[in-house]
Design an enzyme around this catalytic site. Sequence first.
Site, PDB file in Angstrom:
ATOM      1  N   ASP A  67      53.163  24.403  43.504  1.00 28.16           N
ATOM      2  CA  ASP A  67      52.256  24.417  44.655  1.00 28.16           C
ATOM      3  C   ASP A  67      51.671  23.039  44.937  1.00 28.16           C
ATOM      4  O   ASP A  67      51.791  22.108  44.127  1.00 28.16           O
ATOM      5  CB  ASP A  67      51.135  25.449  44.429  1.00 28.16           C
ATOM      6  CG  ASP A  67      50.571  25.418  43.007  1.00 28.16           C
ATOM      7  OD1 ASP A  67      50.810  24.434  42.285  1.00 28.16           O
ATOM      8  OD2 ASP A  67      49.905  26.385  42.622  1.00 28.16           O
ATOM      9  N   ASN A 136      41.476  35.035  38.391  1.00 29.35           N
ATOM     10  CA  ASN A 136      41.686  36.224  39.219  1.00 29.35           C
ATOM     11  C   ASN A 136      43.128  36.728  39.149  1.00 29.35           C
ATOM     12  O   ASN A 136      43.543  37.556  39.946  1.00 29.35           O
ATOM     13  CB  ASN A 136      41.296  35.931  40.673  1.00 29.35           C
ATOM     14  CG  ASN A 136      42.131  34.804  41.278  1.00 29.35           C
ATOM     15  OD1 ASN A 136      43.098  34.345  40.672  1.00 29.35           O
ATOM     16  ND2 ASN A 136      41.777  34.370  42.470  1.00 29.35           N
ATOM     17  N   HIS A 138      45.865  34.897  39.602  1.00 26.77           N
ATOM     18  CA  HIS A 138      46.856  34.242  40.464  1.00 26.77           C
ATOM     19  C   HIS A 138      47.885  33.472  39.640  1.00 26.77           C
ATOM     20  O   HIS A 138      47.594  32.997  38.539  1.00 26.77           O
ATOM     21  CB  HIS A 138      46.202  33.357  41.549  1.00 26.77           C
ATOM     22  CG  HIS A 138      45.602  32.073  41.080  1.00 26.77           C
ATOM     23  ND1 HIS A 138      44.490  31.499  41.657  1.00 26.77           N
ATOM     24  CD2 HIS A 138      45.964  31.199  40.092  1.00 26.77           C
ATOM     25  CE1 HIS A 138      44.197  30.361  41.064  1.00 26.77           C
ATOM     26  NE2 HIS A 138      45.077  30.155  40.102  1.00 26.77           N
ATOM     27  N   GLU A 143      47.276  34.278  45.502  1.00 26.66           N
ATOM     28  CA  GLU A 143      45.991  34.897  45.215  1.00 26.66           C
ATOM     29  C   GLU A 143      46.127  36.428  45.281  1.00 26.66           C
ATOM     30  O   GLU A 143      47.116  36.935  45.835  1.00 26.66           O
ATOM     31  CB  GLU A 143      44.961  34.421  46.252  1.00 26.66           C
ATOM     32  CG  GLU A 143      44.741  32.912  46.269  1.00 26.66           C
ATOM     33  CD  GLU A 143      43.864  32.414  45.123  1.00 26.66           C
ATOM     34  OE1 GLU A 143      43.926  32.987  44.017  1.00 26.66           O
ATOM     35  OE2 GLU A 143      43.141  31.417  45.335  1.00 26.66           O
TER      36      GLU A 143
HETATM   37  C1  F6R Z   1      48.805  25.196  39.252  1.00 28.21           C
HETATM   38  C2  F6R Z   1      48.792  26.606  39.547  1.00 28.21           C
HETATM   39  C3  F6R Z   1      47.648  27.508  39.189  1.00 28.21           C
HETATM   40  C4  F6R Z   1      47.091  27.261  37.785  1.00 28.21           C
HETATM   41  C5  F6R Z   1      45.915  28.194  37.502  1.00 28.21           C
HETATM   42  C6  F6R Z   1      45.293  27.929  36.152  1.00 28.21           C
HETATM   43  O1  F6R Z   1      49.985  24.597  39.705  1.00 28.21           O
HETATM   44  O2  F6R Z   1      49.725  27.047  40.115  1.00 28.21           O
HETATM   45  O3  F6R Z   1      48.073  28.846  39.295  1.00 28.21           O
HETATM   46  O4  F6R Z   1      48.099  27.463  36.848  1.00 28.21           O
HETATM   47  O5  F6R Z   1      44.947  28.049  38.495  1.00 28.21           O
HETATM   48  O6  F6R Z   1      44.727  26.664  36.157  1.00 28.21           O
HETATM   49  P1  F6R Z   1      44.117  26.036  34.814  1.00 28.21           P
HETATM   50  O7  F6R Z   1      45.259  25.777  33.920  1.00 28.21           O
HETATM   51  O8  F6R Z   1      43.453  24.773  35.279  1.00 28.21           O
HETATM   52  O9  F6R Z   1      43.162  27.044  34.281  1.00 28.21           O
END
Ligand code: F6R
Length: 264
Positions: A67, A136, A138, A143
């Site tokens: 992303d 959440n 995701h 989301e």
């Molecule tokens: C990042 C992504 C997100 C993260 C998620 C967890 O490319 O796709 O889904 O993997 O938000 O983020 P952290 O590791 O910072 O808790």
Amino acid sequence: MQVVILENPDAVAEYGSQIFINRLKSSPKSVLGLATGSTPVALYKKLIEACEAKEISFSDVTTFNLDEYLGLSGEHPQSYRYFMNEQLFNHVDVNTANTYVPPGSAENPVVACKEYEDLIKQNGGIDIQLLGIGRNGHIGFNEPSSGLMSRTRVKTLTKETIEDNARFFGPDEFQPHLSITMGIGTILDSRKVVLLATGENKADAVRDAIEGPLAASCPASALQLHQNAVFVVDEAAASKLSQCDFYKHIEQENQKLIQQLATL
Ligand code: F6R
């Protein structure tokens, strides 16, 4: 699904990195799906070390990131392209031309999403996709309420995700509320998926993803449909799972089997 519960975040990074190292040793020409965020940073450090030790090479590797923020160019320090350059690409022997991140500054994001999907297909699909998980549930920026078969597209971020990621932005800095993300269907097409989660604040999401119903309210639960998905989590992130002992038992049995097979 394989659920691996380990003592701490370092053990999670070590286990996860070994999956990538073994893959690159046996198939140097792999297509890797990569993630940003705090969780994979320790794993990337271990890959850099392995590359420096000439254990692995990225010279024939192609990468696709999950992303990118819509509205940030790759030069922006908070962009995911910049993050990847800093955390991995600048430190290994990868050909940068073979590293793809969704284009956050695309003139026509809808066309750019379709092109990203096409590019993944043209490269033969993703061999191993690395994932983190949001509080959440995701994965990527899919989301809650994301279509479980969705493809790469523009997604609006939830308030929760914006708040979670605000720590990376300065107080007066523009923080995008939109992203381009691989879809859940895109992720499910990967031949293997490795999801890392550490810390107590991920415990609800990890429980819902592994033991909850398959539901758009927890996008990561879609991995229950994947034939080769592994969750690598630390004790804190596993703390709300009801079957911890069973998962640990399965993993012990798996390890025994691997050792037995190695002696054949
Ligand atoms: C990042 C992504 C997100 C993260 C998620 C967890 O490319 O796709 O889904 O993997 O938000 O983020 P952290 O590791 O910072 O808790």
